[in-house]
Write an enzyme that holds these catalytic residues in place. Sequence first.
Site, PDB file in Angstrom:
ATOM      1  N   ASN A 235       1.067  12.818  30.250  1.00  0.00           N
ATOM      2  CA  ASN A 235       1.078  12.434  28.946  1.00  0.00           C
ATOM      3  C   ASN A 235       2.182  13.247  27.943  1.00  0.00           C
ATOM      4  OD1 ASN A 235      -1.198  10.893  29.850  1.00  0.00           O
ATOM      5  ND2 ASN A 235      -2.634  11.957  28.702  1.00  0.00           N
TER       6      ASN A 235
ATOM      7  N   ASP B  34       1.655  13.326  24.614  1.00  0.00           N
ATOM      8  CA  ASP B  34       1.220  13.639  23.493  1.00  0.00           C
ATOM      9  C   ASP B  34       0.737  15.291  23.640  1.00  0.00           C
ATOM     10  OD1 ASP B  34      -1.396  14.009  24.672  1.00  0.00           O
ATOM     11  OD2 ASP B  34      -1.769  12.109  24.673  1.00  0.00           O
TER      12      ASP B  34
ATOM     13  N   HIS C 156       6.423  14.052  32.292  1.00  0.00           N
ATOM     14  CA  HIS C 156       7.376  13.027  31.814  1.00  0.00           C
ATOM     15  C   HIS C 156       7.873  13.384  30.206  1.00  0.00           C
ATOM     16  CE1 HIS C 156       5.226   9.847  34.326  1.00  0.00           C
ATOM     17  NE2 HIS C 156       6.081  10.413  34.910  1.00  0.00           N
TER      18      HIS C 156
ATOM     19  N   CYS D 202      19.166  16.120  21.246  1.00  0.00           N
ATOM     20  CA  CYS D 202      20.465  15.332  21.132  1.00  0.00           C
ATOM     21  C   CYS D 202      20.556  14.441  22.215  1.00  0.00           C
ATOM     22  CB  CYS D 202      21.608  16.039  20.804  1.00  0.00           C
ATOM     23  SG  CYS D 202      22.967  15.005  20.308  1.00  0.00           S
TER      24      CYS D 202
ATOM     25  N   CYS E 190      22.043  15.358  15.275  1.00  0.00           N
ATOM     26  CA  CYS E 190      22.300  16.619  15.823  1.00  0.00           C
ATOM     27  C   CYS E 190      23.196  17.671  14.855  1.00  0.00           C
ATOM     28  CB  CYS E 190      22.727  16.324  17.323  1.00  0.00           C
ATOM     29  SG  CYS E 190      23.024  18.037  18.087  1.00  0.00           S
TER      30      CYS E 190
ATOM     31  N   CYS F 104      26.302  18.746  17.388  1.00  0.00           N
ATOM     32  CA  CYS F 104      27.524  17.767  17.744  1.00  0.00           C
ATOM     33  C   CYS F 104      27.535  16.456  16.678  1.00  0.00           C
ATOM     34  CB  CYS F 104      27.234  17.431  19.156  1.00  0.00           C
ATOM     35  SG  CYS F 104      26.402  16.052  19.458  1.00  0.00           S
TER      36      CYS F 104
ATOM     37  N   SER G 136      -3.015   5.230  36.299  1.00  0.00           N
ATOM     38  CA  SER G 136      -3.304   4.314  36.970  1.00  0.00           C
ATOM     39  C   SER G 136      -2.596   4.537  38.302  1.00  0.00           C
ATOM     40  CB  SER G 136      -2.501   2.925  36.487  1.00  0.00           C
ATOM     41  OG  SER G 136      -0.857   3.311  36.111  1.00  0.00           O
TER      42      SER G 136
END
Length: 256
Positions: free
Chosen positions: A107, A109, A124, A132, A160, A163, A202
């Site tokens: 997750n 979150d 993930h 950036c 950013c 840069c 899943s």
Amino acid sequence: MTSPALDVAATLSDWIRQARRICVLTGAGMSAESGVPTFRGAHDSLWSRFDPQRLATAEAWRADSALVWGWYRWRMARVRRAEPNAGHHALAALTRLHGDLALVTQNVDDLHERAGSTVEAHVHGSLFALRCFDCAQPYEGEWQDCDPDTPRLRLPPPVCTACGGQVRPGVVWFGEALPADAWNRAEQATLRCELMLVVGTSGLVHPAAGLPGLAQRHGARVAEINPEPTALSPSMDLAWRANAAEALPELLRRMA
Ligand code: OAD
């Protein structure tokens, strides 16, 4: 007569007591009862409403960063409005009670953290770990808030400060490698556990979906908490057909 649900709860709480080291792998179902939509399955799931190729790839970003940023800002607003549910809280309490429980999540979150858990690995990435797109410098600055009830709002991404490139969400998009540190920690937690609890995923997205199999090959028991059968169910040692916000508090009650 004992119902099957009570049997699996009793077995699983015994397994938790017996295991010296536990790893819990969570997916989107963990946050479903907090009102954060899952990706698949439910009628309002994200990938049934939105095209991941247009919103969750580096190509999509290059083609229309305002569309992608607007969509992620909407998801960020949804998460900011959400609260951890009883499952998140029970998992944090279970960790304190057990003492050696590593939490690996797919997750993006922050509901585990807000319930008081330390997350071993966000495999993930994290919605709020902005960086950036061009130079990967973390972004700590402000961003424009948006309405949690209005998806599809196009918003220009922040700029950013290092840069002048565009700031992107800190999630893993399709076609991108997982963050190496997080993945290494997830593998270590998998290899050392004696029990892996797989909650609300899943089991379709690899390599994360391979972690339960890896744990099992290294001698761990694997158990699933999910109201629906999944791609992982056939290889589970135990499958509890239940919602995370009900099953995890039930396990905690049995441990206390
Ligand atoms: P999915 O949306 O693929 O699956 C959600 C799972 O949660 C399903 O198996 C549901 O049956 C289950 N579920 C629903 N409500 C639940 C509840 N209350 N309690 C427990 N389980 C419940 O979500 P993930 O498996 O997490 O990737 O998806 C994996 C990855 O695919 C995500 O991390 C995301 C997505 O594309 C990236 O963003 C890189």
